[in-house]
Design a protein around this motif. Structure first.
Motif, PDB file in Angstrom:
ATOM      1  N   GLY A   1       0.807  -1.217   0.000  1.00 49.27           N
ATOM      2  CA  GLY A   1       0.000   0.000   0.000  1.00 49.27           C
ATOM      3  C   GLY A   1       0.838   1.264   0.000  1.00 49.27           C
ATOM      4  N   PRO A   2       1.756   1.440   0.972  1.00 50.40           N
ATOM      5  CA  PRO A   2       2.601   2.634   0.953  1.00 50.40           C
ATOM      6  C   PRO A   2       3.467   2.736  -0.293  1.00 50.40           C
ATOM      7  N   SER A   3       3.956   1.599  -0.787  1.00 47.02           N
ATOM      8  CA  SER A   3       4.791   1.629  -1.991  1.00 47.02           C
ATOM      9  C   SER A   3       3.986   2.106  -3.198  1.00 47.02           C
ATOM     10  N   PHE A   4       2.749   1.599  -3.312  1.00 50.60           N
ATOM     11  CA  PHE A   4       1.907   2.034  -4.425  1.00 50.60           C
ATOM     12  C   PHE A   4       1.581   3.517  -4.306  1.00 50.60           C
ATOM     13  N   THR A   5       1.291   3.979  -3.093  1.00 48.52           N
ATOM     14  CA  THR A   5       0.985   5.396  -2.882  1.00 48.52           C
ATOM     15  C   THR A   5       2.165   6.275  -3.267  1.00 48.52           C
ATOM     16  N   ALA A   6       3.369   5.893  -2.807  1.00 44.88           N
ATOM     17  CA  ALA A   6       4.554   6.688  -3.105  1.00 44.88           C
ATOM     18  C   ALA A   6       4.874   6.674  -4.597  1.00 44.88           C
ATOM     19  N   CYS A   7       4.774   5.507  -5.228  1.00 46.75           N
ATOM     20  CA  CYS A   7       5.072   5.415  -6.660  1.00 46.75           C
ATOM     21  C   CYS A   7       4.067   6.200  -7.491  1.00 46.75           C
ATOM     22  N   MET A   8       2.795   6.122  -7.126  1.00 50.93           N
ATOM     23  CA  MET A   8       1.772   6.870  -7.853  1.00 50.93           C
ATOM     24  C   MET A   8       2.016   8.373  -7.740  1.00 50.93           C
ATOM     25  N   GLY A   9       2.305   8.834  -6.531  1.00 50.81           N
ATOM     26  CA  GLY A   9       2.594  10.250  -6.354  1.00 50.81           C
ATOM     27  C   GLY A   9       3.847  10.678  -7.086  1.00 50.81           C
ATOM     28  N   PHE A  10       4.858   9.823  -7.103  1.00 48.92           N
ATOM     29  CA  PHE A  10       6.104  10.161  -7.790  1.00 48.92           C
ATOM     30  C   PHE A  10       5.890  10.263  -9.295  1.00 48.92           C
ATOM     31  N   VAL A  11       5.168   9.295  -9.876  1.00 45.77           N
ATOM     32  CA  VAL A  11       4.944   9.300 -11.321  1.00 45.77           C
ATOM     33  C   VAL A  11       4.111  10.514 -11.736  1.00 45.77           C
ATOM     34  N   ILE A  12       3.033  10.783 -11.008  1.00 44.71           N
ATOM     35  CA  ILE A  12       2.191  11.938 -11.338  1.00 44.71           C
ATOM     36  C   ILE A  12       2.984  13.229 -11.229  1.00 44.71           C
ATOM     37  N   SER A  13       3.791  13.358 -10.178  1.00 47.06           N
ATOM     38  CA  SER A  13       4.554  14.595  -9.965  1.00 47.06           C
ATOM     39  C   SER A  13       5.596  14.788 -11.056  1.00 47.06           C
ATOM     40  N   VAL A  14       6.287  13.705 -11.438  1.00 44.94           N
ATOM     41  CA  VAL A  14       7.309  13.823 -12.484  1.00 44.94           C
ATOM     42  C   VAL A  14       6.682  14.246 -13.813  1.00 44.94           C
ATOM     43  N   LEU A  15       5.578  13.614 -14.187  1.00 45.35           N
ATOM     44  CA  LEU A  15       4.914  13.967 -15.442  1.00 45.35           C
ATOM     45  C   LEU A  15       4.362  15.390 -15.400  1.00 45.35           C
ATOM     46  N   TYR A  16       3.820  15.762 -14.265  1.00 47.70           N
ATOM     47  CA  TYR A  16       3.264  17.118 -14.134  1.00 47.70           C
ATOM     48  C   TYR A  16       4.353  18.184 -14.216  1.00 47.70           C
ATOM     49  N   ILE A  17       5.458  17.963 -13.505  1.00 45.82           N
ATOM     50  CA  ILE A  17       6.539  18.953 -13.498  1.00 45.82           C
ATOM     51  C   ILE A  17       7.228  19.009 -14.858  1.00 45.82           C
ATOM     52  N   THR A  18       7.351  17.883 -15.521  1.00 48.80           N
ATOM     53  CA  THR A  18       8.065  17.831 -16.803  1.00 48.80           C
ATOM     54  C   THR A  18       7.322  18.556 -17.916  1.00 48.80           C
ATOM     55  N   PHE A  19       6.013  18.422 -17.959  1.00 48.16           N
ATOM     56  CA  PHE A  19       5.261  18.966 -19.095  1.00 48.16           C
ATOM     57  C   PHE A  19       4.450  20.216 -18.742  1.00 48.16           C
ATOM     58  N   PRO A  20       3.292  20.139 -18.102  1.00 53.76           N
ATOM     59  CA  PRO A  20       2.501  21.362 -17.912  1.00 53.76           C
ATOM     60  C   PRO A  20       3.140  22.377 -16.987  1.00 53.76           C
ATOM     61  N   CYS A  21       3.739  21.914 -15.872  1.00 56.60           N
ATOM     62  CA  CYS A  21       4.311  22.862 -14.910  1.00 56.60           C
ATOM     63  C   CYS A  21       5.511  23.590 -15.502  1.00 56.60           C
ATOM     64  N   ALA A  22       6.363  22.872 -16.230  1.00 50.86           N
ATOM     65  CA  ALA A  22       7.534  23.519 -16.843  1.00 50.86           C
ATOM     66  C   ALA A  22       7.103  24.549 -17.885  1.00 50.86           C
ATOM     67  N   TRP A  23       6.095  24.235 -18.675  1.00 50.00           N
ATOM     68  CA  TRP A  23       5.630  25.184 -19.690  1.00 50.00           C
ATOM     69  C   TRP A  23       5.006  26.410 -19.036  1.00 50.00           C
ATOM     70  N   LEU A  24       4.215  26.227 -17.986  1.00 43.24           N
ATOM     71  CA  LEU A  24       3.595  27.355 -17.297  1.00 43.24           C
ATOM     72  C   LEU A  24       4.637  28.218 -16.593  1.00 43.24           C
ATOM     73  N   ALA A  25       5.685  27.597 -16.067  1.00 42.11           N
ATOM     74  CA  ALA A  25       6.741  28.375 -15.417  1.00 42.11           C
ATOM     75  C   ALA A  25       7.490  29.240 -16.412  1.00 42.11           C
ATOM     76  N   THR A  26       7.626  28.773 -17.642  1.00 37.93           N
ATOM     77  CA  THR A  26       8.354  29.526 -18.666  1.00 37.93           C
ATOM     78  C   THR A  26       7.503  30.616 -19.307  1.00 37.93           C
ATOM     79  N   HIS A  27       6.244  30.320 -19.563  1.00 36.01           N
ATOM     80  CA  HIS A  27       5.397  31.227 -20.332  1.00 36.01           C
ATOM     81  C   HIS A  27       4.397  32.017 -19.493  1.00 36.01           C
ATOM     82  N   VAL A  28       4.152  31.595 -18.264  1.00 38.99           N
ATOM     83  CA  VAL A  28       3.134  32.285 -17.448  1.00 38.99           C
ATOM     84  C   VAL A  28       3.752  32.859 -16.175  1.00 38.99           C
ATOM     85  N   SER A  29       4.136  31.998 -15.224  1.00 39.23           N
ATOM     86  CA  SER A  29       4.662  32.477 -13.942  1.00 39.23           C
ATOM     87  C   SER A  29       5.426  31.356 -13.256  1.00 39.23           C
ATOM     88  N   VAL A  30       6.452  31.750 -12.495  1.00 39.55           N
ATOM     89  CA  VAL A  30       7.233  30.780 -11.716  1.00 39.55           C
ATOM     90  C   VAL A  30       6.497  30.389 -10.438  1.00 39.55           C
TER      91      VAL A  30
END
Length: 268
Positions: free
Chosen positions: A23-52
């Motif tokens: 259970g904890p491993s699945f929770t941590a892995c799910m959060g890690f995967v979502i965070s990596v994908l979010y930071i890599t694509f939408p968050c990085a683009w918004l930080a560059t073109h909208v706001s840090v």
């Protein structure tokens, strides 16, 4: 049949540590995967073109969520002593809750009388003070000592998921509808992040709202049955404001609350 010929009861073994850690491993892995994908694509683009502010707010909420997750997982929830704290049989097996007397239940596994809202967790094979539930995703019980950290974890996790969901939606709106960019891999990944975040935030919101309702009504636990009749007044309810003050500002409690059992008094 004589008692000497009776076979001793076998103690129930806890699941293997690998099973408990799924259970904890699945929770941590799910959060890690979502965070990596979010930071890599939408968050990085918004930080560059909208706001840090987007990556800064995301990093703060993610850090707080991770810290409270670890504390909730490893903190003692309020495990009671195993074995009676006095020699022989107890003569007083009751507690007083706001002037009302309640007989305590006897736990045959731990050989102690349970104070109100305490319960024996079969997963942990221990009695927990103010037991709420055993969280498989934390691999730990939620009890008196870690309940506030668990509430903070739910609040931070909900805020982080809502930020991920709203930021991803804003990213798709800007790139696809405003800038008319072609649908590509970053957009597909963002859609996956949004769907996963939406499913998670709905589940977490249900748990958070349920706990907010319990605290406001003064309910001692969400799992075990109340220690009062449905038609009687809830002795644990001191009013919404005092209920929240008691949960958020009262002492965490000792690691072993034998003093509550020995005195026979449970004061709120």
């Amino acid at each position: 049949m004589d008692s000497d010929n009776e076979k001793p009861r076998k103690k129930k073994r806890r699941p293997h540590w690998i099973v408990r850690g799924l259970g904890p491993s699945f929770t941590a892995c799910m959060g890690f995967v979502i965070s990596v994908l979010y930071i890599t694509f939408p968050c990085a683009w918004l930080a560059t073109h909208v706001s840090v502010a987007y990556p800064v707010a995301s990093a703060m909420l993610l850090t707080g969520t991770l810290v409270t997750f670890l504390v909730s997982s490893f903190m003692d929830p309020g495990i009671l002593h195993q074995g009676p704290p006095w020699p022989g049989t107890a003569e007083v097996a009751y507690v007083i809750v706001n002037g009302q007397r309640y007989d305590m239940d006897w736990c045959s596994r731990c050989e102690i009388y349970l104070p109100p809202a305490a319960w024996h967790c079969r997963r942990c094979n221990a009695c927990v003070d103010r037991f709420d539930h055993h969280c498989e995703w934390l691999n730990n019980c939620v009890g008196r000592r870690n309940y506030r950290v668990f509430l903070l974890f739910l609040l931070l996790l909900t805020s982080y998921l809502l930020l991920v969901l709203s930021s991803s939606l804003f990213y798709l709106f800007l790139t696809l509808l405003t800038l008319h960019q072609p649908f590509s891999l970053p957009h597909a990944t963002t859609v996956v992040v949004m769907v996963t975040s939406l499913a998670c935030v709905v589940l977490v919101l249900v748990i958070l709202i349920s706990n907010i309702k319990l605290i406001s009504n003064g309910e001692p636990s969400s799992t075990i049955e109340p220690y009062f009749e449905p038609d009687d007044k809830n002795p644990f309810d001191q009013g919404c404001w005092k209920n929240w003050t008691h949960v958020l500002c009262s002492p965490t409690g000792p690691r072993y609350t034998t003093s509550l059992i020995q005195t026979g008094i449970w004061g709120l």
